[in-house]
Write a protein that holds these residues in place. Structure first.
Motif, mmCIF file in Angstrom:
data_model
loop_
_atom_site.group_PDB
_atom_site.id
_atom_site.type_symbol
_atom_site.label_atom_id
_atom_site.label_comp_id
_atom_site.label_asym_id
_atom_site.label_seq_id
_atom_site.Cartn_x
_atom_site.Cartn_y
_atom_site.Cartn_z
ATOM 1 N N ILE A 63 -4.920 -12.707 10.738
ATOM 2 C CA ILE A 63 -5.596 -11.322 11.147
ATOM 3 C C ILE A 63 -6.214 -11.204 9.832
ATOM 4 O O ILE A 63 -5.612 -10.460 8.941
ATOM 5 C CB ILE A 63 -5.052 -10.408 11.856
ATOM 6 N N SER A 64 -7.744 -11.026 9.580
ATOM 7 C CA SER A 64 -8.292 -10.601 8.430
ATOM 8 C C SER A 64 -8.892 -9.372 8.599
ATOM 9 O O SER A 64 -9.802 -9.244 9.702
ATOM 10 C CB SER A 64 -9.456 -11.518 7.814
ATOM 11 N N VAL A 65 -8.503 -8.318 7.999
ATOM 12 C CA VAL A 65 -9.013 -6.913 8.273
ATOM 13 C C VAL A 65 -10.096 -6.591 6.951
ATOM 14 O O VAL A 65 -10.037 -6.760 5.804
ATOM 15 C CB VAL A 65 -8.062 -5.834 8.138
ATOM 16 N N TRP A 66 -11.459 -6.183 7.539
ATOM 17 C CA TRP A 66 -12.519 -5.797 6.621
ATOM 18 C C TRP A 66 -12.827 -4.256 6.851
ATOM 19 O O TRP A 66 -13.339 -3.826 8.023
ATOM 20 C CB TRP A 66 -13.754 -6.689 6.867
ATOM 21 N N SER B 17 -4.082 -9.643 6.432
ATOM 22 C CA SER B 17 -4.687 -9.373 5.210
ATOM 23 C C SER B 17 -5.631 -8.106 5.165
ATOM 24 O O SER B 17 -6.530 -8.386 6.127
ATOM 25 C CB SER B 17 -5.311 -10.569 4.476
ATOM 26 N N ILE B 18 -5.591 -7.377 4.293
ATOM 27 C CA ILE B 18 -6.514 -6.099 4.445
ATOM 28 C C ILE B 18 -7.610 -6.069 3.266
ATOM 29 O O ILE B 18 -6.986 -5.900 2.253
ATOM 30 C CB ILE B 18 -5.761 -4.825 4.635
ATOM 31 N N ASN C 205 0.323 1.487 9.562
ATOM 32 C CA ASN C 205 -0.293 1.815 10.828
ATOM 33 C C ASN C 205 -1.200 0.784 11.257
ATOM 34 O O ASN C 205 -1.396 0.534 12.774
ATOM 35 C CB ASN C 205 -1.356 3.091 10.703
ATOM 36 N N ILE C 206 -2.213 0.019 10.565
ATOM 37 C CA ILE C 206 -3.019 -0.777 11.216
ATOM 38 C C ILE C 206 -2.141 -2.166 11.712
ATOM 39 O O ILE C 206 -2.502 -2.660 12.945
ATOM 40 C CB ILE C 206 -3.965 -1.342 10.018
ATOM 41 N N SER C 207 -1.256 -2.376 10.926
ATOM 42 C CA SER C 207 -0.343 -3.601 11.452
ATOM 43 C C SER C 207 0.386 -3.356 12.839
ATOM 44 O O SER C 207 0.492 -4.005 13.586
ATOM 45 C CB SER C 207 0.573 -4.027 10.438
ATOM 46 N N THR C 208 0.910 -2.116 12.863
ATOM 47 C CA THR C 208 1.496 -1.332 14.006
ATOM 48 C C THR C 208 0.520 -1.401 15.218
ATOM 49 O O THR C 208 1.126 -1.748 16.398
ATOM 50 C CB THR C 208 1.974 -0.122 13.987
ATOM 51 N N THR D 92 0.553 -1.250 -0.953
ATOM 52 C CA THR D 92 0.841 -1.725 0.304
ATOM 53 C C THR D 92 -0.010 -2.999 0.569
ATOM 54 O O THR D 92 -0.060 -3.533 1.738
ATOM 55 C CB THR D 92 0.566 -0.653 1.432
ATOM 56 N N GLY D 93 -0.646 -3.648 -0.387
ATOM 57 C CA GLY D 93 -1.206 -4.846 -0.493
ATOM 58 C C GLY D 93 -2.762 -4.631 0.225
ATOM 59 O O GLY D 93 -3.307 -6.133 0.436
ATOM 60 N N ILE D 94 -3.172 -3.612 0.204
ATOM 61 C CA ILE D 94 -4.929 -3.635 0.500
ATOM 62 C C ILE D 94 -5.572 -3.882 -0.593
ATOM 63 O O ILE D 94 -5.296 -3.358 -1.791
ATOM 64 C CB ILE D 94 -5.222 -2.295 0.986
#
Length: 344
Positions: free
Chosen positions: A15-18, A53-54, A38-41, A74-76
């Motif tokens: 899942i790639s988040v943009w 990945s965000i 929150n996004i992952s949940t 948090t890895g963003i």
């Protein structure tokens, strides 16, 4: 939130988040280190369980240092795009999205956090290449952008306890199939535009119920009302007739079957229709049709294929009123009869 059934191949795919951080900002006073979780949940609640990945894009000069630190911790991946250059952030996101596809062949999931219509074409292209498209949108998102997505969340900017702030909203924010139904309305309007048919509520209803896809399970009136409430569709009045169009659209040029300036079809067109109505298959298809619009679609699909539905609707109107080839119930449509002799 809305979404259809998830195909198994996408459940554990990447899942790639943009994140267009200028279009969907971090609200003041919100803990930025919670956003990634929150996004992952929200994704996991929809059974998207693959690695996430965000990447966020925007002018970092306008983002407080504490917020930047919370996002990075948090890895963003926070990508600085200087302000002052029109659409620079959108272009950077689009380029990186396409490069991600090169390195990660389908199946894969794209989650775009934005409401900007500039992304619409890219999302539709990626969807055709078998990528699964997800969207987190602000309250007012582009109609074409929403239409590209398989699942849609609402990106909230406040700290209301009924929402997850600055993250996809929970399923309770939508009556469950509303978003899918609104997509059907938007798709119907696109069809009516291409086919040069006036976008009245009746035309929308007929397109959904009796068009190519025949989605009889959709409550058109309710879906249209929801689309108006979400401002995906707007109501415009021409004379005394209410028309409905996408929020970025104007009323298009349509074929008016009831006006005085009715175009007379060519002799070849009349011959094609007469030939079709003279066959057993043609007669039975029109006799079984449930409304004028469905008869219109039948004639287009089986007889006059390279003509817009609006012009065929006008042809059908003349075949009924002038030629008297088709006779129907004056108060509706059924029963229908054909006055031409049956031939082999």
């Amino acid at each position: 939130m809305s979404g259809g059934a998830i195909e198994k191949q996408y459940t554990n795919a990447k899942i790639s988040v943009w994140w267009d951080i200028e279009n969907c900002q971090v609200p003041k006073g919100f803990e930025p280190h919670s956003i990634a979780q929150n996004i992952s949940t929200a994704l996991a609640d929809m059974n998207y369980c693959g690695p996430v990945s965000i990447s966020a894009y925007g002018d970092t000069n306008g983002i407080p240092a504490s917020v930047q630190q919370g996002l990075n911790s948090t890895g963003i991946a926070l990508n600085h795009v200087p302000a002052g250059v029109k659409d620079a952030s959108d272009k950077k996101i689009l380029v990186d999205m396409l490069f991600w596809a090169v390195d990660n062949p389908a199946p894969g999931n794209y989650l775009l956090i934005s409401g900007d219509r500039d992304f619409s074409n890219a999302l539709h292209q990626l969807r055709m290449r078998k990528y699964n498209i997800l969207l987190a949108q602000p309250q007012k998102a582009s109609v074409s952008l929403v239409a590209a997505a398989k699942s849609v969340w609402l990106w909230t900017s406040g700290s209301n306890s009924n929402h997850i702030p600055a993250a996809p909203a929970p399923a309770s924010d939508y009556s469950e199939n509303d978003q899918d139904s609104m997509k059907v309305i938007i798709s119907a309007l696109a069809t009516l535009k291409c086919e040069k048919i006036m976008p009245t509520e009746g035309s929308i209803f007929n397109c959904v119920r009796y068009g190519k896809r025949k989605q009889a399970n959709i409550d058109v009136k309710k879906a249209l009302k929801s689309a108006l409430k979400q401002q995906l569709v707007v109501k415009q009045t021409l004379g005394s007739v209410p028309f409905f169009v996408g929020k970025d659209e104007q009323i298009w040029k349509y074929v008016n079957t009831k006006g005085g300036n009715v175009k007379d079809p060519s002799k070849a067109t009349w011959n094609e229709l007469k030939k079709f109505l003279s066959t057993p298959d043609g007669r039975s298809a029109i006799i079984a049709s449930r409304c004028r619009y469905e008869a219109d679609v039948i004639i287009k699909n089986k007889c006059i294929k390279h003509t817009v539905l609006g012009e065929i609707l006008q042809l059908l109107h003349l075949a009924i009123s002038a030629k008297k080839w088709i006779i129907h119930n004056p108060s509706g449509w059924q029963p229908v009869s054909i006055s031409l002799p049956e031939t082999n």
